[in-house]
Design an enzyme around this catalytic site. Structure first.
Site, PDB file in Angstrom:
ATOM      1  N   GLU A   1      -0.463   3.832  -3.405  1.00  0.00           N
ATOM      2  CA  GLU A   1      -0.093   2.643  -4.204  1.00  0.00           C
ATOM      3  C   GLU A   1       0.302   3.013  -5.622  1.00  0.00           C
ATOM      4  OE1 GLU A   1      -2.641  -0.627  -4.015  1.00  0.00           O
ATOM      5  OE2 GLU A   1      -1.106  -2.106  -5.102  1.00  0.00           O
TER       6      GLU A   1
ATOM      7  N   ASN B   1       2.168  -8.014   2.023  1.00  0.00           N
ATOM      8  CA  ASN B   1       0.871  -7.688   1.844  1.00  0.00           C
ATOM      9  C   ASN B   1      -0.218  -8.506   1.701  1.00  0.00           C
ATOM     10  OD1 ASN B   1      -1.458  -5.165   1.398  1.00  0.00           O
ATOM     11  ND2 ASN B   1      -1.428  -6.332  -0.554  1.00  0.00           N
ATOM     12  N   GLU B   2      -1.291  -8.640   1.910  1.00  0.00           N
ATOM     13  CA  GLU B   2      -2.234  -9.754   1.756  1.00  0.00           C
ATOM     14  C   GLU B   2      -1.882 -10.959   1.372  1.00  0.00           C
ATOM     15  OE1 GLU B   2      -5.656  -8.013  -0.495  1.00  0.00           O
ATOM     16  OE2 GLU B   2      -6.097  -6.631   0.966  1.00  0.00           O
TER      17      GLU B   2
ATOM     18  N   GLU C   1      -5.398  -0.882   5.433  1.00  0.00           N
ATOM     19  CA  GLU C   1      -6.388  -0.385   4.092  1.00  0.00           C
ATOM     20  C   GLU C   1      -7.762  -0.483   4.499  1.00  0.00           C
ATOM     21  OE1 GLU C   1      -5.654  -2.908   0.698  1.00  0.00           O
ATOM     22  OE2 GLU C   1      -3.620  -2.791   0.788  1.00  0.00           O
TER      23      GLU C   1
HETATM   24  O1  AHR Z   1      -6.168  -0.918  -2.302  1.00  0.00           O
HETATM   25  C1  AHR Z   1      -6.236  -1.813  -3.752  1.00  0.00           C
HETATM   26  C2  AHR Z   1      -6.081  -3.074  -3.182  1.00  0.00           C
HETATM   27  O2  AHR Z   1      -6.559  -3.505  -2.237  1.00  0.00           O
HETATM   28  C3  AHR Z   1      -4.516  -3.430  -2.511  1.00  0.00           C
HETATM   29  O3  AHR Z   1      -3.581  -3.536  -3.518  1.00  0.00           O
HETATM   30  C4  AHR Z   1      -4.668  -4.488  -1.921  1.00  0.00           C
HETATM   31  O4  AHR Z   1      -3.846  -4.721  -0.850  1.00  0.00           O
HETATM   32  C5  AHR Z   1      -5.986  -4.516  -1.627  1.00  0.00           C
HETATM   33  O5  AHR Z   1      -6.739  -5.903  -2.072  1.00  0.00           O
END
Ligand code: AHR
Length: 512
Positions: A46, A192-193, A316
């Site tokens: 990231e 994402n999330e 993740e």
């Molecule tokens: O990996 C760090 C963060 O954790 C990511 O950006 C997010 O998707 C998750 O909450």
């Protein structure tokens, strides 16, 4: 993000209580299971902290040896573990990313606030740098696209920019920026999330948004892109249920995010290096919980997808500890100990056992962030114990899963317990059977009898990863404290393989 609720019960410190020193493992070579997809050994990189800048990218003019701007030492280390796929640019970062900021001459790219993780994003590492990096290390590409603040139009233009042949203006723009041939995108994550940093959506709403994006996601004809829906936070099977029921037919994979936090509290997650046996135990319990999570999400998916067309993508996962104290690092830099190696091995074993449904996973994260493979400090680099497990386990990439039964001691601490021995097995394309054994007990060695059912093995060799202490780490000054060594503790006799498994260790055997 997830917090473990497992810790409260560990507050008692009891005397060490070991139920046994012997284990029996049966490897069922006569009952081969699914292929262990290489992609479960995937990584996540990231735009945060020193994950990219300083960790992967130093720029062409750096005094740090580099290949067109990528750290040479890091590239070589990643090639050695055969990274199959990289997820980028986030994480939370992805839902605020404008891909146009990261193309064109680097000195003309705009700096932006990194609203997710603090500081400024220089955009020196953008689409070309990511796609070329994946090509350089031989990995597939997994782009997380911006749903939270983006649009289907931005997504489809980004994909066209990367993948279009021919003479559209976007293909020409890519050429003008230095890349003639299109690249291949293997996976696209649609947000994402989305329940959190991606937009605080409810699953019903997200599922409709997903359908809209999926409609405008055009794969090049000959190279289909797999569409990954933003999935659940840890135990939230309700999210998986709703998204599968509303959008399942347009989904190729749905994600799951799960982190282990040793203390179970976000405000004080626990030190990566200074921990006691209670946190050793809670971390391993956290790793073991992955099995239950996958089983629960998979059961919900079975309702809509009994043939298991849709993959569960654990994009993740890993241990999330307190940031390294005293470091000037920005976000999420943590050290990595033997505990991380043992918990990574357990997690990979669990992925193998669910290989019918789990077809990709991406550990968080690749370099200098969370449970990293690699740590860097300016020109120095050190490989972590987690890297070592990925190195030892690479023999399982693409192997056929062989079911294992384990009967062995229970490792207890206070009121908590986990199996003392964890195991997995696979047969590779050349017929070699690989067996991994993990000893979770930090004190007690085990004698493990491995029965090989339907396997004609007569010779064995292997490697072991262990260290003097649970807390042993590699540092820039002492980089070889935890590293794999040749293992000579396995012997064949009377058709049974007997393994002297050291305490707190990971062993991988090759049986021919
Ligand atoms: O990996 C760090 C963060 O954790 C990511 O950006 C997010 O998707 C998750 O909450």
């Amino acid at each position: 993000m997830w917090q473990s609720g497992l810790v409260a019960m560990l507050l008692f410190v009891s005397s060490q209580n070991h139920a046994g020193t012997e284990a029996d493992v049966t490897v069922h070579g006569d009952r081969p299971g699914p292929i262990i997809h290489r992609e479960i050994y995937g990584q996540f990189a990231e735009m945060l902290g020193r994950g990219i800048y300083g960790g992967i990218w130093v720029g062409e003019n750096s005094s740090i040896p580099n290949i067109h701007g990528y750290r040479k030492d890091v590239v070589e280390a990643l090639k050695a573990i055969k990274v199959p796929v990289i997820r980028w640019p986030g994480g939370c970062f992805a839902d605020q990313y404008d891909w146009r900021d990261g193309i064109g001459p680097r000195d003309k790219r705009p700096a932006r606030l990194n609203a997710s993780w603090g500081g400024e994003e220089s955009n020196q590492f953008g689409t070309h740098e990511f796609m070329d990096f994946a090509e350089l290390i031989g990995a597939k590409t997994y782009l997380s696209i911006n749903v939270g603040t983006g649009s289907p139009r931005e997504m489809s233009q980004w994909i066209e920019y990367i993948t279009a042949d021919g003479h559209t203006s976007l293909a020409q723009e890519r050429r003008a920026n230095g890349r003639d041939k299109p690249w291949k995108i293997d996976y696209v994550g649609i947000g994402n999330e989305m329940w959190g940093c991606g937009g605080s959506m409810r699953p019903e709403f997200y599922a409709d948004v997903y359908r809209q994006y999926a409609t405008f996601l055009h794969s090049p004809n000959d190279t289909p892109i797999e569409r990954i829906a933003s999935g659940a936070n840890a135990d939230d099977v309700g999210w998986t249920d709703k998204v599968m029921s509303i959008a399942g037919s347009q989904i190729d994979g749905i994600s799951l995010h799960y982190y282990t936090i040793p203390t179970g509290e976000w405000t004080h997650k626990g030190s990566a290096t200074h921990f006691d046996e209670a946190e050793w135990m809670s971390t391993l319990q956290g790793a073991m919980h992955m099995d239950e999570l996958i089983a629960k999400h998979s059961a919900v998916m079975d309702k809509y997808d009994p043939k298991k067309r849709v993959a569960l993508v654990v994009d993740e996962w890993g241990n999330w500890m307190d940031q390294e104290p005293g470091s000037n690092d920005p976000a999420l830099y943590q050290q990595n100990s033997l505990r991380d190696a043992v918990s990574a091995a357990i997690t990979l074993d669990i992925f193998h056992a669910h290989a019918d449904r789990v077809r990709m996973a991406n550990i968080a994260q690749m370099v200098n962030v969370l449970q990293a493979m690699i740590l860097t400090d300016k020109s120095k680099m050190v490989l972590t114990p987690t890297y070592d497990v990925f190195d030892m386990y690479k023999v399982f990439q693409g192997a056929t899963y062989l079911p294992v039964d384990v009967q062995g001691p229970v490792y207890r601490y206070g009121n908590a317990s986990v199996p003392g021995v964890h195991a997995t097995a696979g047969r590779d394309a050349s017929g070699v059977v690989h067996v991994a054994l993990v000893n979770l007990d930090p004190h007690q060695a085990d004698t493990v009898r491995v029965r090989l059912s339907g396997i004609k093995g007569t010779s064995v060799q292997g490697r072991v990863l262990t260290a003097p202490a649970m807390t042993s780490i590699n540092t820039f000054d002492q980089p070889h404290v935890v590293e794999p060594k040749v293992f000579d503790g396995a012997k064949f006799g009377d058709g049974v393989l007997t393994v002297a498994l050291p305490s707190k260790s990971v062993v991988v055997l090759d049986i021919r």
